[in-house]
Scaffold this active site. Structure first.
Site, mmCIF file in Angstrom:
data_model
loop_
_atom_site.group_PDB
_atom_site.id
_atom_site.type_symbol
_atom_site.label_atom_id
_atom_site.label_comp_id
_atom_site.label_asym_id
_atom_site.label_seq_id
_atom_site.Cartn_x
_atom_site.Cartn_y
_atom_site.Cartn_z
ATOM 1 N N ASP A 142 33.195 46.622 41.790
ATOM 2 C CA ASP A 142 33.638 46.265 40.442
ATOM 3 C C ASP A 142 33.373 47.451 39.542
ATOM 4 O O ASP A 142 32.400 48.196 39.746
ATOM 5 C CB ASP A 142 32.880 45.046 39.924
ATOM 6 N N ASP A 192 40.544 41.364 40.904
ATOM 7 C CA ASP A 192 40.123 40.236 40.072
ATOM 8 C C ASP A 192 41.139 39.981 38.965
ATOM 9 O O ASP A 192 41.470 38.828 38.658
ATOM 10 C CB ASP A 192 38.751 40.508 39.444
#
Length: 169
Positions: free
Chosen positions: A131, A149
Site C-alpha cells: 500500500d 484497492d
C-alpha cells in the site's frame, strides 16, 4: 429413436455467453497499473518512507498483511489468495451469465476482479500487499491503499449506482 444433436444457438444466446469477455481488458489494465505502481514504490522507498505530494496526500510504503483496513492481519497470505481466486471465478461466471446490455455491471465486475487479483499477486509473491497512497486531512487519516484497492472501491460504487438506476420495463 434419434436424439436431436442440434447445437445451434441463436445470436442472442451466443452473445449472452460471450459478449462480456471483452470487459476483461479492464481487469488486465487494473492488474498491470497496480503492479507497475507498486513496483515503482518498492524500488524507490523504504518501509514507512514518506514523499509528500500535497498537504493532504503522501506516498508512503506500507505492508498490509490483512484485508481491507488491515482486518484479519496476520492470517496466512494463502487464505487471501484463495479467497481472491474464488471471487475471480465467481465474477467470471457472473459476467458470462450477465446480459450484454448491462455494461455498468460488467465494468464494475471487471474492476473488482482486477483489484482482487492485483492484491492476490502481491500476497502470493510477497506475503503482504503493498500500500502506498496515504490520504489525510485535518487530522483525519485514511488507511493507506493502492490502485487495486481503488479499483475494488470504484467497482463497488458503480455496482451501487447500477442498482439505484431505474429499469426500463
Amino acid at each position: 429413436m434419434t436424439l436431436s444433436t442440434d447445437k445451434t444457438t441463436t445470436p442472442d444466446e451466443r452473445g449472452f455467453q460471450l459478449q462480456n469477455v471483452h470487459w476483461l481488458w479492464l481487469s488486465a489494465a487494473v492488474i498491470a497499473v497496480d503492479q507497475i505502481t507498486k513496483q515503482l514504490v518498492v524500488n524507490n522507498l523504504e518501509l514507512f518512507d514518506r514523499i509528500p505530494l500535497f498537504s493532504w496526500l503522501n506516498l508512503t510504503l506500507m505492508h498490509n498483511t490483512g484485508a481491507a483496513f488491515s482486518i484479519f492481519a496476520g492470517a496466512t497470505p494463502w487464505f487471501f489468495v484463495g479467497l481472491s481466486v474464488i471471487v475471480a471465478i465467481g465474477i467470471l461466471v457472473w459476467m458470462r451469465r450477465h446480459p450484454h446490455g448491462e455494461r455498468l455491471v460488467a465494468a464494475s465486475l471487471a474492476l473488482i476482479m482486477g483489484g482482487a487479483l492485483g492484491n492476490a499477486i502481491d500476497r502470493a509473491a510477497r506475503g503482504y500487499v503493498v500500500d502506498f497512497v496515504d490520504f489525510h486531512i485535518y487530522g483525519w487519516h485514511y488507511p493507506a491503499f493502492n490502485v487495486a484497492d481503488s479499483a475494488i472501491v470504484l467497482g463497488a460504487i458503480l455496482m451501487g449506482v447500477d442498482m439505484l438506476r431505474p429499469r426500463r420495463g
